[in-house]
Design a protein around this motif. Structure first.
Motif, PDB file in Angstrom:
ATOM      1  N   VAL A   1      -7.166  -4.037 -10.847  1.00 28.38           N
ATOM      2  CA  VAL A   1      -5.932  -4.154 -11.636  1.00 28.38           C
ATOM      3  C   VAL A   1      -6.186  -4.960 -12.908  1.00 28.38           C
ATOM      4  O   VAL A   1      -5.726  -4.592 -13.995  1.00 28.38           O
ATOM      5  N   VAL A   2      -6.961  -6.023 -12.779  1.00 26.45           N
ATOM      6  CA  VAL A   2      -7.273  -6.859 -13.954  1.00 26.45           C
ATOM      7  C   VAL A   2      -8.062  -6.042 -14.980  1.00 26.45           C
ATOM      8  O   VAL A   2      -7.762  -6.041 -16.175  1.00 26.45           O
ATOM      9  N   GLU A   3      -9.050  -5.296 -14.496  1.00 27.24           N
ATOM     10  CA  GLU A   3      -9.890  -4.475 -15.389  1.00 27.24           C
ATOM     11  C   GLU A   3      -9.067  -3.398 -16.090  1.00 27.24           C
ATOM     12  O   GLU A   3      -9.199  -3.180 -17.294  1.00 27.24           O
TER      13      GLU A   3
ATOM     14  N   THR B   1      -5.973  -3.344 -16.658  1.00 29.66           N
ATOM     15  CA  THR B   1      -4.997  -3.926 -17.588  1.00 29.66           C
ATOM     16  C   THR B   1      -5.664  -4.413 -18.859  1.00 29.66           C
ATOM     17  O   THR B   1      -5.230  -4.069 -19.964  1.00 29.66           O
TER      18      THR B   1
ATOM     19  N   VAL C   1       1.103  -2.869  -7.890  1.00 28.62           N
ATOM     20  CA  VAL C   1       0.244  -3.220  -9.030  1.00 28.62           C
ATOM     21  C   VAL C   1       0.624  -4.604  -9.555  1.00 28.62           C
ATOM     22  O   VAL C   1      -0.239  -5.471  -9.761  1.00 28.62           O
TER      23      VAL C   1
ATOM     24  N   MET D   1      -1.616  -8.096  -9.510  1.00 31.13           N
ATOM     25  CA  MET D   1      -1.925  -8.888 -10.708  1.00 31.13           C
ATOM     26  C   MET D   1      -1.474 -10.329 -10.503  1.00 31.13           C
ATOM     27  O   MET D   1      -2.185 -11.283 -10.837  1.00 31.13           O
TER      28      MET D   1
ATOM     29  N   ALA E   1       1.393  -9.947 -17.902  1.00 34.46           N
ATOM     30  CA  ALA E   1       0.062  -9.369 -18.148  1.00 34.46           C
ATOM     31  C   ALA E   1       0.181  -8.147 -19.059  1.00 34.46           C
ATOM     32  O   ALA E   1      -0.650  -7.936 -19.951  1.00 34.46           O
ATOM     33  N   TRP E   2       1.222  -7.371 -18.834  1.00 34.61           N
ATOM     34  CA  TRP E   2       1.377  -6.136 -19.619  1.00 34.61           C
ATOM     35  C   TRP E   2       2.086  -6.397 -20.954  1.00 34.61           C
ATOM     36  O   TRP E   2       2.037  -5.587 -21.840  1.00 34.61           O
TER      37      TRP E   2
ATOM     38  N   ASN F   1      -1.038  -7.134 -22.926  1.00 30.57           N
ATOM     39  CA  ASN F   1      -1.839  -5.974 -23.367  1.00 30.57           C
ATOM     40  C   ASN F   1      -1.007  -4.969 -24.186  1.00 30.57           C
ATOM     41  O   ASN F   1      -1.510  -3.923 -24.590  1.00 30.57           O
TER      42      ASN F   1
ATOM     43  N   TYR G   1      -3.251 -15.359 -19.545  1.00 28.85           N
ATOM     44  CA  TYR G   1      -3.464 -13.911 -19.513  1.00 28.85           C
ATOM     45  C   TYR G   1      -4.257 -13.450 -20.749  1.00 28.85           C
ATOM     46  O   TYR G   1      -5.118 -12.593 -20.664  1.00 28.85           O
TER      47      TYR G   1
ATOM     48  N   MET H   1      -7.787 -14.216 -20.210  1.00 25.44           N
ATOM     49  CA  MET H   1      -8.369 -13.223 -19.292  1.00 25.44           C
ATOM     50  C   MET H   1      -8.677 -11.931 -20.047  1.00 25.44           C
ATOM     51  O   MET H   1      -9.731 -11.322 -19.877  1.00 25.44           O
TER      52      MET H   1
ATOM     53  N   VAL I   1     -12.310 -10.242 -20.373  1.00 24.57           N
ATOM     54  CA  VAL I   1     -12.583  -8.937 -19.756  1.00 24.57           C
ATOM     55  C   VAL I   1     -12.985  -7.903 -20.802  1.00 24.57           C
ATOM     56  O   VAL I   1     -13.863  -7.067 -20.565  1.00 24.57           O
TER      57      VAL I   1
END
Lengths: 195, 222
Positions: A141-143, A145, A166, A170, B11-12, B15, B43, B46, B50
């Motif tokens: 899920v982290v990847e 996102t 999901v 997270m 988180a979204w 992004n 976040y 992160m 990533v």
């Protein structure tokens, strides 16, 4: 139309052309997606050669099934869904190793301030190591996102699970990373001006 | 909206994939909320981590991979073409070879070839006719179980006769009970009979059973 939508429309057009046997369109899609697929796969399995093979298996499946793509999901969701399915099959069928917690790089000691004397680049590397120690389902899920920029709805489609699952994954992934995040110096005092 | 739900969306938000309504809700929650802003910063950290490729991570060689894929597709296409051509030509070639080897077909005179083909055609046609299913409806199934069951108009039974019974005696019995033989004999010598569809079925069966010519009688299930 914004750039993300333009990109999606372009990819949908490529997929339709691929469905008609257009190899040039396949090459364009390959150039855009192969690295992403590789990155997605290599983080699920630790076999580089197998990951390369899986990238081409995924692209081969796209070549063969593009004619049946109906556009109900976005191209990236469709492609990453195929990649995940293929990878899981490879893991199950050939007993490939997934990245196990015990094999993942050691994380920073929770009792120590990891930020001391470390550059931002080093801190990000430590963060990646911490993420590598998450369980498969949390890491995925982290990847999806943060590397693949998927929405939670797209992730739910790729993982074939409810949207709430999901979000919960997270939430728990973040909770598990919290000690590392704290140790990496992301203290409230240092985050002035964040909005 | 609860704190947890907002945190789940954060988180979204980071992004950039939330829809407009959700984005506005999160922004309202973030305003003057240092804890939420810290969560967002985490976040974002992160995300940066990533998104970056680590030094120890292998890099995919797109050009080499693409070459491999195109070679694989071309190989598969060539193989499919070859299989397609083979499947159409092979059957004809095999037949021709077989004819040459077994019948010296090339050295056979033309009239003989015509005669042989005609004969072969006739045999084939007869075979087809014999293999076609019969249109006769049979309302029974023989004891050997090989005859397909078909619905009969009246009740049916399986009957076995004494081998010493004279034909005239048998005919009389069947006429008296208005019974018709609809099938048989089976592998063990039984026959299928059909009885009139009336109120006397049980009485007729009793009469048949009592007759010395009958050694076996079993009513069939409807």
């Amino acid at each position: 139309m914004d750039s993300a939508n333009e990109r999606t429309a372009e990819e949908v057009a490529w997929i339709h052309r691929i469905g008609q046997g257009d190899k040039a369109a396949l090459q364009l899609l390959y150039q855009r997606y192969a690295s992403r697929i590789f990155r997605f796969v290599i983080r699920m399995i630790k076999d580089e050669a197998k990951a390369e093979e899986l990238v081409n298996d995924v692209m081969m499946e796209i070549w063969k099934s593009a004619a049946s793509f109906e556009g109900r999901s976005s191209p990236s969701t469709w492609i990453l869904g195929i990649a995940r399915f293929r990878t899981l099959n490879a893991v199950r069928g050939k007993k490939l190793d997934t990245v196990e917690l015990s094999q993942a790089p050691e994380a920073v000691d929770e009792g120590e301030d990891a930020s001391t004397g470390k550059s931002q680049e080093q801190l990000r590397a430590l963060m990646r190591q911490s993420i590598a120690r998450l369980s498969d389902e949390h890491r995925e899920v982290v990847e999806l996102t943060f590397f693949h920029d998927c929405s939670y709805k797209e992730i739910a489609e790729i993982l074939q699970c409810p949207e709430n699952t999901v979000k919960t994954r997270m939430y728990h992934a973040k909770a598990k990373l919290k000690p590392w995040l704290k140790n990496m110096g992301l203290a409230e005092a240092e985050l002035g001006g964040v909005t | 909206m609860t704190e947890q739900r907002m945190d789940e969306l954060l988180a979204w938000y980071a992004n950039g994939t939330l829809d407009e309504a959700e984005r506005q809700e999160v922004e309202a929650w973030l305003e003057n909320n240092p804890d939420a802003q810290l969560q967002l910063a985490e976040y974002e950290f992160m995300q940066q981590s990533v998104a970056e490729l680590g030094d120890d991570e292998p890099v995919f060689n797109t050009e080499a991979g693409l070459d491999n894929l195109m070679t694989r597709i071309e190989t598969e296409e060539a193989a499919n073409e070859a299989v397609g051509q083979q499947s159409t030509s092979t059957m004809l070639e095999r037949l021709q070879n077989w004819l040459d080897e077994t019948l010296n077909w090339n050295r056979t005179p033309a009239f003989a070839r015509v005669a042989m083909v005609s004969q072969f055609g006739l045999v084939l046609a007869l075979g087809v006719v014999l293999l076609l299913p019969s249109e006769t409806n049979e309302g029974y199934e023989v004891l050997s179980g090989t005859t397909p069951a078909v619905i009969a108009a009246g009740p049916t039974a399986t009957i076995g006769f004494n081998v010493d019974t004279r034909l005239v005696e048998l005919q009389q019995l069947l006429r008296e009970q208005q019974v018709v033989i609809v099938g048989g004999p089976s592998a063990i010598g039984t026959y299928q009979i059909e009885l009139p569809k009336d109120d006397l079925v049980e009485a007729r069966l009793a009469a048949l059973k009592a007759h010395p010519a009958v050694i076996y009688l079993q009513r069939n299930e409807p």
